[in-house]
Design an enzyme around this catalytic site. Structure first.
Site, PDB file in Angstrom:
ATOM      1  N   CYS A  76       0.797  -1.223   0.000  1.00 10.80           N
ATOM      2  CA  CYS A  76       0.000   0.000   0.000  1.00 10.80           C
ATOM      3  C   CYS A  76       0.833   1.278   0.000  1.00 10.80           C
ATOM      4  O   CYS A  76       0.297   2.363  -0.186  1.00 10.80           O
ATOM      5  CB  CYS A  76      -0.945   0.002   1.200  1.00 10.80           C
ATOM      6  SG  CYS A  76      -1.755  -1.589   1.439  1.00 10.80           S
ATOM      7  N   HIS A 120      -3.446   8.106   5.746  1.00 13.08           N
ATOM      8  CA  HIS A 120      -3.633   6.817   5.055  1.00 13.08           C
ATOM      9  C   HIS A 120      -5.043   6.303   5.333  1.00 13.08           C
ATOM     10  O   HIS A 120      -5.746   5.881   4.416  1.00 13.08           O
ATOM     11  CB  HIS A 120      -2.584   5.835   5.544  1.00 13.08           C
ATOM     12  CG  HIS A 120      -2.598   4.515   4.837  1.00 13.08           C
ATOM     13  ND1 HIS A 120      -2.314   4.384   3.492  1.00 13.08           N
ATOM     14  CD2 HIS A 120      -2.885   3.263   5.280  1.00 13.08           C
ATOM     15  CE1 HIS A 120      -2.403   3.112   3.147  1.00 13.08           C
ATOM     16  NE2 HIS A 120      -2.749   2.408   4.205  1.00 13.08           N
ATOM     17  N   HIS A 144      -9.733   1.906  -0.977  1.00 10.70           N
ATOM     18  CA  HIS A 144      -8.282   1.810  -0.845  1.00 10.70           C
ATOM     19  C   HIS A 144      -7.731   1.145  -2.098  1.00 10.70           C
ATOM     20  O   HIS A 144      -7.882  -0.069  -2.276  1.00 10.70           O
ATOM     21  CB  HIS A 144      -7.931   0.988   0.397  1.00 10.70           C
ATOM     22  CG  HIS A 144      -6.464   0.886   0.670  1.00 10.70           C
ATOM     23  ND1 HIS A 144      -5.504   1.615   0.005  1.00 10.70           N
ATOM     24  CD2 HIS A 144      -5.783   0.118   1.559  1.00 10.70           C
ATOM     25  CE1 HIS A 144      -4.313   1.319   0.476  1.00 10.70           C
ATOM     26  NE2 HIS A 144      -4.443   0.406   1.415  1.00 10.70           N
TER      27      HIS A 144
END
Lengths: 713, 94
Positions: free
Chosen positions: A142, A272, A307
């Site tokens: 990520c 995030h 995401h």
């Protein structure tokens, strides 16, 4: 002198829209574009919302991830007539969706996994945008896209490039859709970052690409400037974050240091914030420790589009750039009531705000953390960070390799006596010095990585702080087993540890945990030039690293997958890898000096020849060449009078073969002689000369090594 | 019932060894009352999730929240009791 880095163009594709302009809405309202998945079938009980990109893709033979990347890159390159010097893209999935679909239909067509690799995404973009220079795929889960952008910034600052196309892309696929669910990390109601009732993330797809340019070539009105970025590793657990967010805090502090910005100067932090209970809390603790008394506005945009894994960081960077230009902050879509434990000043709704500097976080699986600071471009350059130290190669403090013959001693002996060590590695031999309890859940590739790290670390007392890990194909055993079990159970059962192991940076996380290396941690997926890309990156980053770094590459042979991915291994299974412990060139004398000297598209034989002439003029002629691949004209390169040794003939053609070859070169240097078996019956002394390592495929990579008593002038 | 419960616990021990690849312990070395996570066997959150999947596959009992998982996997005997509660036939099958 450090050069300034500006954003010259950018593109975004996500569930919110297909262009950057389509994302303007995020500065007006908290719209959530999460919805049902339609890309592939799912069993009823596993139906959760996703962030799927709408619209069709024209060419079905090109995987979805590649097309998403291209779409965003095309927007970023729209006003640029020149080709980028370098392409760097973060991705987790590569061609996975295409591979899964082909698998589903049990297609036996040749090379149905041709587009499978992470590296193919970077090469595809390089082809589409005529980039002849390095094409690197970053695979730190990520945080991959944000890490890719950091590499781009540092390349320009080091004077190694003027124009870099950098960002991230990931498509939805079964691996990630079912994989994150197997970890119970997905919210069936859609992501609600930092909300008191949040219950997980929303898996999504997307891409964001930036065209970064140095001040020297930038010819627009400067609006947004990249100021600095930092990366770190938790070295804590393969999938859970360190609960106090210490790794994330380290990345933020490193970013602030490189940008020469005090945390209390930030106007906004793009968090995030995925919506998982643990990650949001860990990030909140880190941010609270980072910002101190003055608390800027902050928020996560993942409630809007989900995401998008490697793309998430670049998406938020692009939105950050828009925020600076529009003088508006986005809100925090999906947030209802803030969790009191979070204790952050979240900007719940969009609002007008003049932004001078902002930071974006990306915190990945395996504890790979990245933070980037950017700002409104200033007329003067008074804010410039410290001048970049020149790139000067690496000292090799330790080296280990493995092949079917065994570890270093066996592989080197076999090679020196002209024998082959192709074929598969015995599983018991590979794991013989690893504690069974430690490796019980690990399959072949992470075992290779750990065994290699262990052997390299034995040779030097200094503990490494940084890890550079690369693999061409990734964890094939885990990928195969995950998808096989998924298919056999019709989407019902998916192994969480196979999912974690299938993510490309997983072995790097294992090595970091083992060595407690909490500094820089970069995973790369290449092809046969993977190791060259790692050395290129380690060389670039070495001025920012204080302690030694571990550079490891390995690839496994999988009987059913490998023949489909790589033509070269189809009839000749081979696997193996190597680990180097490297330090800056001015560290301990008496160790070999290694310098990456060329990396770019093949066909640039003239450019390579010029580079070789230049290097040999400065440091003397090479004594031998170790090469893998085909299409090299030794006479044309001026190398036809010295021993030329084909390393693929000895150790096979696999993604990490050039890593093994590097260790073989180091031993040749130590020995000082090219044995008769390696040189058509005629032993040749090296006489203190260096060795050139060349790898030729669709890309050309050259690395030079000189013996330990060699000193730099 | 007690005999059935003990049989289930033994079965779970073997399945745990197999599922988690615990090659260095035997079933009779596992204490069914000892804490599973963070205990002597070095079991972590990913191991618990692998066990969750095994339970769903082999016993058709779903454990779908992290909180429930933590309660149920407090020990092997806690797991056995939960299975018997949700699927009583597991304690009596051969």
């Amino acid at each position: 002198m450090t050069d300034r880095v500006f954003i010259a163009g950018m593109g975004i594709v996500s569930a919110l829209g297909a262009t950057a302009a389509a994302h303007a809405d995020i500065f007006v309202q908290n719209r959530q574009a999460l919805g049902p998945l339609s890309l592939f079938a799912t069993p009823n009980q596993r139906c959760v919302p996703v962030g799927q990109v709408n619209g069709c893709f024209s060419d079905n033979s090109i995987p979805r991830t590649h097309q998403l990347a291209e779409q965003a890159a095309a927007e970023a390159m729209r006003n640029c007539a020149d080709a980028p010097d370098v392409v760097i893209v973060g991705t987790t999935t590569g061609g996975m969706l295409t591979s899964e679909t082909a698998w589903d239909h049990a297609r036996q067509a040749e090379h149905f996994l041709h587009w499978h690799t992470i590296g193919s995404v970077a090469r595809y973009l390089a082809d589409r945008f005529d980039c002849n220079g390095p094409a690197i795929a970053v695979a730190t889960a990520c945080s991959a896209g944000l890490t890719a952008i950091k590499l781009g910034i540092d390349l320009i600052r080091a004077g190694q490039a003027e124009r870099v196309l950098a960002g991230g892309a990931d498509a939805l696929c079964r691996l990630t859709y079912f994989g994150f669910q197997s970890l119970k990390l997905v919210d069936p109601q859609g992501a609600r970052p930092f909300d008191q009732d949040r219950n997980g993330m929303t898996v999504a797809e997307g891409a964001a690409m930036l065209l970064l340019e140095s001040a020297a070539v930038f010819n627009q009105k400067p609006l947004v400037e990249m100021l600095g970025a930092g990366i770190s590793c938790d070295a804590y657990h393969p999938s859970a974050p360190q609960p106090d967010g210490l790794g994330a805090l380290s990345a933020m502090r490193r970013a602030a240091e490189q940008a020469s910005i005090q945390p209390n100067r930030l106007d906004y932090i793009g968090l995030h914030g995925t919506g998982t209970r643990q990650n949001d809390l860990a990030e909140a603790r880190a941010v609270n420790a980072f910002i101190g008394a003055r608390r800027p506005a902050m928020g996560s945009v993942k409630g809007a589009m989900g995401h998008s894994l490697a793309a998430a960081g670049p998406v938020h960077v692009a939105i950050g750039a828009m925020a600076i230009m529009r003088k508006r902050l986005p809100g925090c879509p999906g947030l209802g009531v803030i969790d009191p434990d979070i204790a952050l000043p979240l900007q719940s709704r969009p609002k007008a705000k003049k932004i001078d500097t902002l930071m974006v976080n990306a915190l990945g699986f395996g504890g790979n953390n990245a933070a980037l600071i950017m700002g409104a471009a200033r007329p003067s350059d008074s804010h410039l960070g410290p001048a970049a130290r020149p790139l000067a190669g690496l000292r090799v403090l330790g080296a280990a390799c493995i092949s079917s013959a065994g570890f270093t001693r066996q592989t080197v002996t076999r090679f020196m006596t002209g024998q082959s060590s192709r074929g598969q590695i015995d599983d018991a031999m590979m794991a013989r010095d690893l504690a069974p309890r430690r490796i019980r859940r690990l399959k072949r590739l992470p075992r290779l990585a750990l065994a290699l790290a262990q052997k390299a670390l034995k040779q030097c007392r200094k503990a490494p702080d940084a890890v550079f890990w690369g693999s061409a194909y990734g964890g094939l055993s885990e990928t195969h087993d995950f998808l096989d079990a998924l298919r056999a159970s019709h989407g019902q059962f998916a192994s969480p540890s196979d999912f974690v192991g299938a993510v490309h940076n997983s072995p790097a996380a294992q090595v970091a945990i083992e060595a407690q290396a909490k500094g820089m941690n970069i995973s790369i997926g290449g092809d046969e030039t993977t190791f060259a890309q790692l050395l290129f990156s380690a060389n670039l980053m070495m001025p920012q690293i204080d302690d030694p770094a571990l550079v490891i590459a390995a690839d496994e042979y999988h009987p059913s997958l490998s023949p489909q991915i790589d033509l070269l291994t189809q009839n000749a299974p081979a696997e193996g890898g190597a680990a180097l412990l490297v330090g800056p060139p001015d560290s301990v004398a008496g160790h070999p000096w290694l310098a990456p000297i060329f990396y770019g598209k093949s066909g640039q034989k003239d450019a390579l020849h010029e580079k070789l002439k230049d290097v040999q003029h400065k440091h003397g002629p090479f004594g031998a060449v170790l090469y893998g691949g085909a299409g090299l004209d030794w006479r044309q390169l001026g190398l036809n009078t010295i021993p030329i040794i084909d390393y693929c003939h000895a150790i096979g053609s696999h993604g990490a073969a050039s890593a093994v070859a590097t260790v073989l070169a180091i031993h040749l240097l130590r020995q000082g002689i090219i044995s008769a078996e390696l040189n058509a019956g005629r032993a040749v002394s090296l006489d203190g000369r260096g060795i050139l390592l060349l790898t030729a495929g669709s890309y050309l990579a050259a690395t030079a090594l000189w013996p330990g008593d060699f000193s730099l002038c | 019932m007690r005999g059935g419960m003990q049989k289930l616990i033994d079965e779970l021990k073997h399945k745990m060894i197999e599922t988690l690849n615990l090659t260095d312990v035997t079933a009779d070395q596992i204490d069914e009352h000892a804490p599973l996570v963070g205990g002597e066997l070095g079991i972590d959150s990913i191991d618990v999730l692998e066990m969750v999947m095994m339970i769903e596959k082999d016993y058709q009992v779903v454990i779908d929240s992290k909180d429930l998982g933590e309660k149920v996997f407090a020990s092997l005997s806690a797991l056995a009791r939960y299975l018997v509660e949700k699927a009583p036939e597991t304690a009596t099958r051969d």
